[in-house]
Design an enzyme around this catalytic site. Sequence first.
Site, PDB file in Angstrom:
ATOM      1  N   HIS A 226      25.564 -26.252  16.760  1.00  0.00           N
ATOM      2  CA  HIS A 226      24.171 -26.713  16.727  1.00  0.00           C
ATOM      3  C   HIS A 226      24.037 -27.766  15.630  1.00  0.00           C
ATOM      4  CE1 HIS A 226      19.814 -26.692  16.294  1.00  0.00           C
ATOM      5  NE2 HIS A 226      19.715 -25.965  17.402  1.00  0.00           N
TER       6      HIS A 226
ATOM      7  N   CYS B 248       0.864  -1.172   0.000  1.00  0.00           N
ATOM      8  CA  CYS B 248       0.000   0.000   0.000  1.00  0.00           C
ATOM      9  C   CYS B 248       0.905   1.228   0.000  1.00  0.00           C
ATOM     10  CB  CYS B 248      -0.943  -0.016   1.200  1.00  0.00           C
ATOM     11  SG  CYS B 248      -0.089  -0.062   2.788  1.00  0.00           S
TER      12      CYS B 248
END
Length: 628
Positions: A550, A26
């Site tokens: 990780h 927009c």
Amino acid sequence: MNNQEIAKKVIDALGGRENVNSVAHCATRLRVMVKDEGKINKEVIENLEKVQGAFFNSGQYQIIFGTGTVNKMYDEVVALGLPTSSKDDMKAEAAKQGNWFQRAIRTFGDVFVPIIPVIVATGLFMGVRGLFIALEMPLPGDFATYTQILTDTAFIILPGLVVWSTFRVFGGNPAVGIVLGMMLVSGSLPNAWAVAQGGEVTAMNFFGFIPVVGLQGSVLPAFIIGVVGAKFEKAVRKVVPDVIDLLVTPFVTLLVMSILGLFVIGPVFHVVENYILIATKAILSMPFGLGGFLIGGVHQLIVVSGVHHIFNLLEVQLLAADHANPFNAIITAAMTAQGAATVAVGVKTKNPKLKTLAFPAALSAFLGITEPAIFGVNLRFRKPFFLSLIAGAIGGGLASILGLAGTGNGITIIPGTMLYIGNGQLAQYLLMVAVSFALGFALTYMFGYEDEKEVATEVETERLVQEETTGNIPAALQNETLVTPIVGDVVALADVNDPVFSSGAMGQGIAVKPSQGVVYAPADAEVSIVFPTGHAFGLKTTDGAEVLIHVGIDTVSMNGDGFEAKVAQGDKVKAGDVLGTFDSNKIAAAGLDDTTMVIVTNTADYASVAPVATGSVAKGDAVIEVKI
């Protein structure tokens, strides 16, 4: 960063192209429909250059870039492969989101927002006309008539505009809607305002007991007629053969709905509308400005909820009835306080990015759009937002005490000044704005914001004092080289399919696609963290680097199945010592990726953290260099 680089980071933080259904924009925001909100790395997006704020609302993730910039960012993300959709398509999809009340309020907004520009223009015409009168400047007879045309027409045909817009929103033929709406205010009907004045004009009396007048100035009856009419038209069209649809459907719709509108819906809902108007005026006229205090205090909270369009209906009703809108001044107070809080953050912070964000967001608020200030700054730090609610409440109470009422709606603060020039309230309006600004600024500056750098400095000072008193002073950081904790093939961190790691939010480093299921220590270090599931380890090397290893993506969901830790928290290890093992086959069987990330989590403490390996790496190979 240039726009293309920012667009790439936006897409990564959205969870990748595969997590995006469609994107549109927009005037100020990139509007993204995502598949899984949980995959959005909101912290990364909110801290990107040029991003003024981001929030999830109405089924869309909305990223505020600001006027002009959003068009360029839209072009970049589309060029990088994001699927597009029109704003109407997005609105249809978003309309399915939320509870029934939120959907109903959004519908009110869809109906009344297109009408607001006309009401704004009419309010400005009233202001200019009132200014001529206040300055005792005579208007020639014909010119006076012309000015009355400018100020009265929108309210005379208001039901026509409402029925037209409602037909458009609910899928009817807007042309049929506007003709039906104009029938409700036909000059052949007694004028509702003339009948209300009790003169010679009286209501028509159909069938001896149904009083009928035009619906001039009516809002709610026109809205209900529009809803019923649009649905009735669609129902008629379903049963009428296509060959005679053009003749039959408009005829039947106008005939049936004009009867229902004038004899049933109009009279019934005109009474309902009057009660709503009476209740609204009762709240606004509460003693000691309590009505303004209440509305001013909650208005921006309602904006956050996305159901603030309900005020459009109430404001248009007030303007149609009295040509005066007390809501406008109260809402202005709330928005002024919000903008002032943002200015206070901008003045107080030493963070250049936050300053660059805060001042344009505040300007946007003072021009009537507070979302960049709310979502980009005030809600982000919480206290500024809630303190601005207090300031807005006090400003709203003052607006009520002063009896402020604008001649239109839809514009506030700086543009809204025009609504008070012609009604003799400009000085009071400016006083209210000044008080709201002063309170919003002062409360935020004194109590609502503590600069992040100042806090960091205080924390650092406290840490140094503790180290001096306890003698537990760590060695200064040193340059060092980390060796691979995993044997396998090197993967660039940016290519990892997890935005938390690929964005660099956790720090810089490298990733490895394992060929062996063993995790080795990347340097001489102390084990600071061992996850209970055995899938991740944290270490602090003797030279000061804080390293996270990780194993796999989302492998925490395996609850330790296939993982085994060989060390415990507090253990001292040497480079190459085994920290744990894992089974890549089990990870694959769980449908997960075993790519292992090696991250220097205190990257900000170094001048550079750079990968130095490519291709395959064996035990003992260097993978990361850190330099102070």
